[in-house]
Motif scaffolding. Structure first.
Motif, short mmCIF file in Angstrom:
data_model
loop_
_atom_site.label_atom_id
_atom_site.label_comp_id
_atom_site.label_asym_id
_atom_site.label_seq_id
_atom_site.Cartn_x
_atom_site.Cartn_y
_atom_site.Cartn_z
N ILE A 93 0.84 -1.20 0.00
CA ILE A 93 0.00 0.00 0.00
C ILE A 93 0.87 1.25 0.00
O ILE A 93 0.61 2.21 -0.74
CB ILE A 93 -0.96 -0.01 1.21
CG1 ILE A 93 -1.97 -1.16 1.06
CG2 ILE A 93 -1.70 1.33 1.32
CD1 ILE A 93 -2.85 -1.36 2.28
N LEU A 94 1.90 1.26 0.82
CA LEU A 94 2.80 2.42 0.84
C LEU A 94 3.49 2.62 -0.50
O LEU A 94 3.62 3.75 -0.98
CB LEU A 94 3.84 2.24 1.95
CG LEU A 94 3.32 2.33 3.39
CD1 LEU A 94 4.39 1.90 4.38
CD2 LEU A 94 2.83 3.74 3.71
N GLU A 95 3.92 1.53 -1.12
CA GLU A 95 4.59 1.64 -2.43
C GLU A 95 3.65 2.23 -3.46
O GLU A 95 4.05 3.06 -4.29
CB GLU A 95 5.06 0.26 -2.87
CG GLU A 95 5.86 0.28 -4.18
CD GLU A 95 6.35 -1.10 -4.58
OE1 GLU A 95 7.49 -1.22 -5.03
OE2 GLU A 95 5.56 -2.07 -4.43
N ALA A 96 2.38 1.85 -3.42
CA ALA A 96 1.40 2.34 -4.39
C ALA A 96 1.11 3.83 -4.22
O ALA A 96 0.67 4.49 -5.16
CB ALA A 96 0.11 1.54 -4.29
N HIS A 97 1.38 4.37 -3.03
CA HIS A 97 1.08 5.78 -2.75
C HIS A 97 2.32 6.64 -2.64
O HIS A 97 2.22 7.85 -2.41
CB HIS A 97 0.25 5.89 -1.47
CG HIS A 97 -1.14 5.36 -1.60
ND1 HIS A 97 -1.43 4.01 -1.52
CD2 HIS A 97 -2.32 5.98 -1.86
CE1 HIS A 97 -2.72 3.83 -1.69
NE2 HIS A 97 -3.28 5.00 -1.91
N ASN A 98 3.49 6.04 -2.79
CA ASN A 98 4.75 6.78 -2.67
C ASN A 98 5.11 7.43 -3.99
O ASN A 98 5.07 6.80 -5.04
CB ASN A 98 5.87 5.82 -2.24
CG ASN A 98 7.20 6.53 -2.09
OD1 ASN A 98 7.26 7.68 -1.67
ND2 ASN A 98 8.27 5.83 -2.46
N THR A 99 5.49 8.70 -3.95
CA THR A 99 5.85 9.43 -5.16
C THR A 99 7.34 9.73 -5.25
O THR A 99 7.78 10.36 -6.21
CB THR A 99 5.07 10.76 -5.23
OG1 THR A 99 5.47 11.61 -4.14
CG2 THR A 99 3.57 10.53 -5.16
N SER A 100 8.12 9.28 -4.26
CA SER A 100 9.54 9.66 -4.24
C SER A 100 10.41 8.76 -5.11
O SER A 100 11.53 9.15 -5.47
CB SER A 100 10.07 9.61 -2.80
OG SER A 100 10.20 8.26 -2.36
N GLY A 101 9.93 7.55 -5.42
CA GLY A 101 10.76 6.60 -6.12
C GLY A 101 11.79 5.94 -5.24
O GLY A 101 12.62 5.15 -5.69
N ASN A 102 11.72 6.23 -3.95
CA ASN A 102 12.67 5.69 -2.97
C ASN A 102 11.87 5.18 -1.78
O ASN A 102 11.30 5.96 -1.03
CB ASN A 102 13.65 6.78 -2.54
CG ASN A 102 14.59 6.31 -1.44
OD1 ASN A 102 14.60 5.14 -1.06
ND2 ASN A 102 15.36 7.25 -0.90
N MET A 103 11.80 3.86 -1.62
CA MET A 103 10.99 3.30 -0.55
C MET A 103 11.61 3.47 0.84
O MET A 103 10.99 3.10 1.84
CB MET A 103 10.70 1.84 -0.83
CG MET A 103 9.62 1.62 -1.87
SD MET A 103 8.02 2.36 -1.39
CE MET A 103 7.54 1.29 -0.03
N GLU A 104 12.81 3.99 0.91
CA GLU A 104 13.39 4.28 2.23
C GLU A 104 12.94 5.64 2.75
O GLU A 104 12.84 5.84 3.96
CB GLU A 104 14.92 4.22 2.15
CG GLU A 104 15.47 2.85 1.81
CD GLU A 104 15.01 1.76 2.77
OE1 GLU A 104 15.09 2.00 4.01
OE2 GLU A 104 14.58 0.70 2.30
N GLN A 105 12.68 6.57 1.84
CA GLN A 105 12.20 7.91 2.20
C GLN A 105 10.92 8.18 1.41
O GLN A 105 10.96 8.50 0.23
CB GLN A 105 13.27 8.97 1.90
CG GLN A 105 14.55 8.80 2.71
CD GLN A 105 14.33 9.01 4.19
OE1 GLN A 105 13.45 9.79 4.61
NE2 GLN A 105 15.09 8.30 5.01
N LEU A 106 9.80 8.02 2.08
CA LEU A 106 8.51 8.06 1.39
C LEU A 106 7.99 9.48 1.25
O LEU A 106 8.17 10.34 2.14
CB LEU A 106 7.48 7.23 2.17
CG LEU A 106 7.87 5.78 2.51
CD1 LEU A 106 6.77 5.12 3.34
CD2 LEU A 106 8.14 4.99 1.24
#
Length: 760
Positions: A49-62
């Motif tokens: 869910i977080l990946e689908a809503h993240n716009t940074s392209g970096n899953m360490e810094q959302l």
């Protein structure tokens, strides 16, 4: 009942746990599984869910963009005012404005209804959704009309939790909602994910609050899930109804977690069908092999009726233990009260013991936690045909929405409750924060609500007024009511629960809720009441800071209710300066005067005049500073107040716990740690420096703390910032700000979020 794993663990096929104890890879290999911890961690529901809503392209810094937002009538005015000052033109996502906190309109003259009129006019102008007073509490409306599997919702209330319905929801201060209204993002480091593994099946009479309190009691004190996502899995989930899951889920906030998510099944699918939104359902499960940073193992079959005694939801006992060891428990409560109440008032519950039994004066079943259909129906089953008596004990029930209220009227539960002597009221959050059913002095209330912090229910220690709240499940509250106020567990009564089916009628929403989403009316004028005020001007951070300590709090934890009280102060949430008069009023009544005195010196500095003329002590302190830092002067050194607290910010998302300090001239907090991300974020959004310090130092009120080069240190991302206690022979301290995003640094440098948006 509840066990915390000492390590992380792998979850296989949603059912089998493999502890990460050094043998994990061998165990996995024996089962034909080959995976790394890094890969398996991507198979949690939360990660997806977080990946689908993240716009940074970096899953360490959302950098998260939410699907929807929701606020209530003591938060939406400030949020919209902040966004308006920063260029708001229309709501970019569905934004629901509910009116469930100041809905009684009983105090403050026209103030509360003025806020409602403001909200409706803004919903029209910017394209929002407006829920009139008494129709629904914020979270029940969100469950009924907003939640959807795989979505994310941001709310300006700490109990924004819809994980049981497959929605990852987060409660934050108003600044974070203003960012979303301005098409910005919610910035956070990737949170850890902890499995809440439910096993077994609850016994008859045990309710969701009992399970929730057991989890809170096990996790809060040790910070096991602090700022993490709680992911509910395991075979026990399947055995719980949707309403039961919701009742557990809403209380996850009291663990200090960031958010929650549950696996979904046909019971959640039925929920969405019942609410005429079948398209919002999809099955959610962790992947075949998922890795969790920790595990909370809950044997549901061993959970007993619980009670959280004053003054925190984590102060839990089984009701059975309280009855068996009554005087010992009450001794412990008295000791805790001495800490929570600073020894300012004598507190005891021993006078509630009658013939060896604990008597309570009030029972409340209410709000987002207690006001659900199943809770109320089963409470009615327990008390049906009995009477609460004609003594001090009273029972009030608040269905969480008008559709629930209507169904209780149709199926006879409403009349069953009224016949017992209970009072059934409209949807309202008041009992949760001290604006409704405030107990009498020295009274003891049991509530299926969210919190029982000191002062929250209406106590005013400085006036000698004290009342206390214990949290319980609706079923045991009803059992106690059936026993005319003597503490009783629901499992002590032999009751046949009817299991009434819920039929949702949304016609009242169709006819009463204003839905302007996607249809803003720019020509609509916003209607302002006389109490609705703009935020005062705030200056940018100066090169150096001179802080004066305005309050010192040594409590192990300081709640947002102590930083800015709830209850009657809610009428001033739309008036920053008016509300600020109540800051720390029930914890340190002298704080406001001290802060204002320091702020006067800053006003003199901003005017380019001599600070020494306003405060001779400040003149002396600056002379001392100049001996070590000769370039320090009024043009480059801002003056403000600070507080020291060991662990501030537990509880509410209310941004006013920070903004009130700011409008009184606060520039920083100094703490050993912050209880929640929410409070720390609120400080940052209001340009307050969230300092932490590892070393022990005993601050005194009126200490001067000089921080040279603070602005440059923030720009440089310095890990350690040196400070000096001026009046203590320039005692050197090492302060830290912890991890800050670049935007957060810029917000602090600008002086507040509003200033930041003027240039970004």
């Amino acid at each position: 009942m509840v066990k915390l794993y000492e390590t992380g663990a792998y979850l296989l096929n949603g059912s089998e746990l493999v502890p990460d104890d050094g043998q994990a890879q061998a165990v996995l290999a024996s089962k034909g599984v080959q995976t790394s911890k890094e890969d398996a961690s991507k198979n949690t529901m939360a990660y997806g869910i977080l990946e689908a809503h993240n716009t940074s392209g970096n899953m360490e810094q959302l950098k998260i963009k939410f699907d929807k937002m929701t606020s209530h009538d003591i938060t939406f005015v400030g949020i919209i005012q902040t966004a308006r000052a920063s260029g708001l033109t229309e709501f970019p996502i569905p934004y629901v404005l509910t009116n469930c906190h100041n809905s009684l309109c009983a105090v403050g003259g026209t103030i509360n209804e003025d806020d409602h009129v403001f909200g409706l006019s803004c919903a029209k102008k910017y394209g929002g959704i407006y829920v009139p007073p008494h129709q629904a509490v914020i979270h029940q409306f969100a469950r009924e009309m907003l939640a959807e599997c795989g979505a994310m919702i941001l709310g300006s209330d700490s109990h924004t939790r819809y994980g049981a319905l497959g929605t990852m929801a987060i409660g934050e201060g108003g600044g974070e909602l203003a960012k979303q209204l301005l098409k910005r993002t919610y910035d956070v480091a990737k949170p850890g994910v902890v499995a809440i593994y439910l096993d077994g099946e609850v016994q008859k009479g045990v309710g969701p609050q009992d399970v929730a309190l057991a989890i809170i009691g096990a996790t809060f004190g040790c910070g096991y899930v602090k700022n993490k996502v709680m992911e509910f899995v395991g075979p026990g989930v399947d055995k719980l109804s949707a309403d039961f899951r919701i009742g557990v889920d809403v209380m996850t906030t009291e663990t200090t977690c960031l958010s929650s998510i549950w696996k979904t099944d046909e019971k959640i699918e039925e929920w969405y069908e019942t609410h005429y939104r079948p398209e919002c359902y999809k099955e959610l499960n962790p992947g075949a092999v998922a890795y969790y940073d920790g595990v909370v193992y809950v044997d549901l079959s061993k959970v007993k009726p619980m009670i959280a005694m004053p003054f925190h939801p984590s102060n839990v006992y089984t009701i059975e233990d309280v009855k068996a060891n009554l005087m010992d428990v009450l001794d412990d409560v008295e000791k805790r009260a001495q800490v929570s109440l600073d020894g300012k008032i004598d507190f005891t519950l021993k006078d509630k013991v009658v013939d060896g039994k604990l008597y309570v004066e009030q029972g409340i079943i209410a709000g987002c936690a207690g006001g659900g259909f199943e809770n109320i129906c089963q409470a009615a089953d327990l008390i049906r045909g009995k009477y609460i008596g004609a003594d001090e004990f009273t029972l009030s029930v608040y269905p969480a929405s008008t559709p629930i209220y209507m169904e209780l009227a149709k199926n006879g539960v409403l009349s069953d409750l009224i016949e017992t002597g209970a009072i059934v009221k409209t949807a309202f959050c008041g009992p949760c924060f001290g604006a409704g059913d405030t107990p009498a002095n020295n009274a003891f209330s049991i509530r299926h609500s969210t919190r029982n912090f000191p002062n929250r229910e209406g106590s005013k220690i400085q006036n000698g007024q004290i009342a206390s709240v214990a949290l319980m499940d609706a079923r045991s509250i009803a059992a106690t009511a059936a026993n005319k106020g003597f503490l009783t567990a629901a499992t002590d009564l032999d009751v046949e629960y009817k299991g009434q089916k819920y039929f949702f009628d949304k016609k009242i929403y169709d006819n009463r809720v204003y839905n302007g989403w996607g249809h803003p009316q720019p020509e609509q004028e916003i209607k302002f009441g006389p109490n609705i005020k703009d935020w005062p001007e705030m200056v940018a951070l100066t090169d150096n800071l001179m802080l004066k300590v305005a309050s010192v709090i040594h409590d192990p934890v300081t709640t947002t209710d102590e930083l800015i009280p709830s209850g009657e102060t809610s009428s001033y949430r739309s008036n920053p300066l008016g509300l600020a008069e109540f800051t720390l009023s029930r914890k340190d009544p002298e704080y406001v005067g001290r802060a204002k005195a320091i702020q006067k010196v800053e006003r003199v500095r901003e005017a380019g005049e001599c600070m020494g003329e306003a405060d001779p002590n400040m003149k002396t302190a600056m002379h001392k500073v100049k001996e070590m830092f000769p370039d320090a002067c009024g043009s480059n050194t801002g003056v403000g107040s600070t507080i020291f607290a060991v662990k501030p910010g537990d509880g509410s998302a209310r941004e006013q716990a920070a903004s009130c300090q700011k409008v009184l001239g606060g520039w920083a907090n100094i703490a050993k740690e912050y209880a929640t991300k929410r409070y720390r974020s609120n400080l940052i959004n209001w340009g307050m420096l969230p300092f932490v310090m590892d070393e022990d130092y005993d601050f005194d009120v009126d200490d001067y703390v000089f921080i040279p080069g603070v602005a440059q240190a923030i720009r440089n991302k310095d890990e350690i910032i040196k400070a000096y206690v001026v009046n203590k022979d320039m005692k050197e301290l090492s302060l830290k700000l912890g991890d800050l995003t670049d935007d957060e640094r810029d917000i602090i440098l600008a002086g507040c979020l509003i200033n930041y948006y003027k240039t970004h």
